[in-house]
Design a protein around this motif. Structure first.
Motif, mmCIF file in Angstrom:
data_model
loop_
_atom_site.group_PDB
_atom_site.id
_atom_site.type_symbol
_atom_site.label_atom_id
_atom_site.label_comp_id
_atom_site.label_asym_id
_atom_site.label_seq_id
_atom_site.Cartn_x
_atom_site.Cartn_y
_atom_site.Cartn_z
ATOM 1 N N ILE A 4 0.838 -1.208 0.000
ATOM 2 C CA ILE A 4 0.000 0.000 0.000
ATOM 3 C C ILE A 4 0.872 1.258 0.000
ATOM 4 N N GLN A 5 0.534 2.205 -0.890
ATOM 5 C CA GLN A 5 1.234 3.487 -0.926
ATOM 6 C C GLN A 5 0.217 4.638 -0.890
ATOM 7 N N ILE A 6 0.580 5.691 -0.171
ATOM 8 C CA ILE A 6 -0.299 6.855 -0.044
ATOM 9 C C ILE A 6 0.369 8.051 -0.715
ATOM 10 N N THR A 7 -0.369 8.686 -1.627
ATOM 11 C CA THR A 7 0.175 9.811 -2.380
ATOM 12 C C THR A 7 -0.758 11.018 -2.236
ATOM 13 N N PRO A 8 -0.526 11.858 -1.214
ATOM 14 C CA PRO A 8 -1.391 13.014 -1.002
ATOM 15 C C PRO A 8 -1.346 13.977 -2.192
ATOM 16 N N SER A 9 -2.518 14.492 -2.548
ATOM 17 C CA SER A 9 -2.602 15.498 -3.611
ATOM 18 C C SER A 9 -2.534 16.883 -2.979
ATOM 19 N N ILE A 10 -1.716 17.759 -3.590
ATOM 20 C CA ILE A 10 -1.583 19.119 -3.058
ATOM 21 C C ILE A 10 -2.629 20.069 -3.639
ATOM 22 N N LEU A 11 -3.612 19.504 -4.373
ATOM 23 C CA LEU A 11 -4.615 20.356 -5.028
ATOM 24 C C LEU A 11 -5.345 21.254 -4.025
ATOM 25 N N ASN A 12 -5.590 20.736 -2.827
ATOM 26 C CA ASN A 12 -6.296 21.534 -1.825
ATOM 27 C C ASN A 12 -5.358 22.087 -0.755
ATOM 28 N N ALA A 13 -4.058 22.074 -1.045
ATOM 29 C CA ALA A 13 -3.094 22.681 -0.110
ATOM 30 C C ALA A 13 -3.050 24.191 -0.384
ATOM 31 N N ASP A 14 -2.296 24.918 0.431
ATOM 32 C CA ASP A 14 -2.159 26.368 0.248
ATOM 33 C C ASP A 14 -1.128 26.618 -0.852
ATOM 34 N N VAL A 173 -5.949 4.768 -7.281
ATOM 35 C CA VAL A 173 -7.279 5.405 -7.313
ATOM 36 C C VAL A 173 -7.124 6.852 -6.883
ATOM 37 N N ASP A 174 -7.959 7.714 -7.483
ATOM 38 C CA ASP A 174 -7.845 9.156 -7.245
ATOM 39 C C ASP A 174 -9.222 9.803 -7.305
ATOM 40 N N GLY A 175 -9.595 10.450 -6.200
ATOM 41 C CA GLY A 175 -10.847 11.199 -6.165
ATOM 42 C C GLY A 175 -11.744 10.749 -5.025
ATOM 43 N N GLY A 176 -11.911 11.614 -4.039
ATOM 44 C CA GLY A 176 -12.819 11.306 -2.928
ATOM 45 C C GLY A 176 -12.332 10.198 -2.005
ATOM 46 N N ASP A 191 -3.819 -0.424 -4.961
ATOM 47 C CA ASP A 191 -2.703 -0.438 -4.004
ATOM 48 C C ASP A 191 -2.023 0.924 -3.840
ATOM 49 N N VAL A 192 -2.380 1.905 -4.646
ATOM 50 C CA VAL A 192 -1.810 3.257 -4.529
ATOM 51 C C VAL A 192 -2.989 4.239 -4.428
ATOM 52 N N PHE A 193 -2.960 5.080 -3.387
ATOM 53 C CA PHE A 193 -4.134 5.881 -3.059
ATOM 54 C C PHE A 193 -3.790 7.362 -3.028
ATOM 55 N N VAL A 194 -4.463 8.130 -3.888
ATOM 56 C CA VAL A 194 -4.343 9.588 -3.839
ATOM 57 C C VAL A 194 -5.398 10.086 -2.852
ATOM 58 N N ALA A 195 -5.018 11.020 -1.991
ATOM 59 C CA ALA A 195 -6.014 11.645 -1.102
ATOM 60 C C ALA A 195 -5.627 13.102 -0.957
ATOM 61 N N GLY A 196 -6.516 13.987 -1.377
ATOM 62 C CA GLY A 196 -6.237 15.421 -1.335
ATOM 63 C C GLY A 196 -6.883 16.070 -0.133
#
Ligand code: 5RP
Ligand code: FE2
Length: 222
Positions: A4-14, A173-176, A191-196
């Motif tokens: 499992i890998q977690i890849t945070p999205s910076i779309l909602n970062a400052d 997977v990416d989105g929500g 196995d790889v999860f984007v979370a913004g």
């Protein structure tokens, strides 16, 4: 299935403090950068110059998600900018096999994204050309949207095709994606999860990365 890998999205970062925002998630496996051109999607973010600056300042490798038209012509700029993984949308690529080969040859992981209504089956024979497939679980363009459960069967079908062909391709997977929805995705075979928004709206973003990883790992092992 990969670990499992977690890849945070910076779309909602400052966006005024992107370097500091990225430094808040040292446990992340990748930093997901959403490149939008206001044509492929109705939103505009940043381009290769900004991504190159971020790559220089980040200790975590960059995972570029290109939501741009004419991916064939522009994707390599993001390899040159220092991204370790470059994802193009198949809906925007005229020659996806050639593009995946070019990305790999330039030294990055090659990845292909599918919008919610785009099927995986026509691309079965090119899975071995890809290091990752990204299944969108919202319509691309904006962060903070609701997860689309209708995409779960496609995640299962993609995992089954990867198993059938014995490829090592990661399934992103990416989105929500949140603590509430990540289990469903992991059980379906991602196995790889984007979370913004889930990461950047948390009081402690790095703790949220760990919580997401633990929740997905438990679901994968079930
Ligand atoms: O590609 C994207 C949108 O097109 C983003 O990566 C995605 O939406 C992340 O944000 P959130 O987790 O808030 O949905
Ligand atoms: Fe994304």
């Amino acid at each position: 299935m990969g670990h499992i890998q977690i890849t945070p999205s910076i779309l909602n970062a400052d966006f005024a403090r992107l370097g500091e925002e990225v430094a808040r998630i040292p446990s992340a496996d990748w930093v997901h950068v959403d490149v939008m051109d206001n044509h492929f999607v109705p939103n505009l973010t940043f381009g290769p110059t900004m991504v190159e600056a971020l790559a220089r300042s980040s200790s975590v490798p960059l995972d570029a998600h290109l939501m741009i038209e004419d991916a064939d012509r522009n994707a390599l700029e993001y390899v040159e900018a220092g991204c370790g993984s470059v994802t193009f949308h198949v809906e925007a690529a005229k020659a996806p096999v050639r593009l995946a080969r070019e990305i790999r040859a330039a030294g990055a992981r090659a990845s292909m994204a599918l919008k919610p209504a785009t099927p995986i089956e026509p691309y079965e024979d090119m899975l071995s050309e890809l290091d990752m497939v990204l299944i969108m679980t919202v319509e691309p363009g904006f962060g903070g949207q609701r997860f689309l459960d209708l995409c779960l069967p496609k995640i299962r079908r993609a995992r089954a095709l990867m198993d059938k062909h014995g490829v090592e391709t990661w399934l992103q997977v990416d989105g929500g994606v949140s603590l509430e929805t990540i289990e469903r995705c992991a059980e379906a075979g991602a196995d790889v999860f984007v979370a913004g928004s889930a990461v950047y709206s948390a009081a402690d973003p790095d703790k949220m990365v760990t919580a997401l990883r633990e929740t997905a790992t438990a679901a994968q092992q079930r």
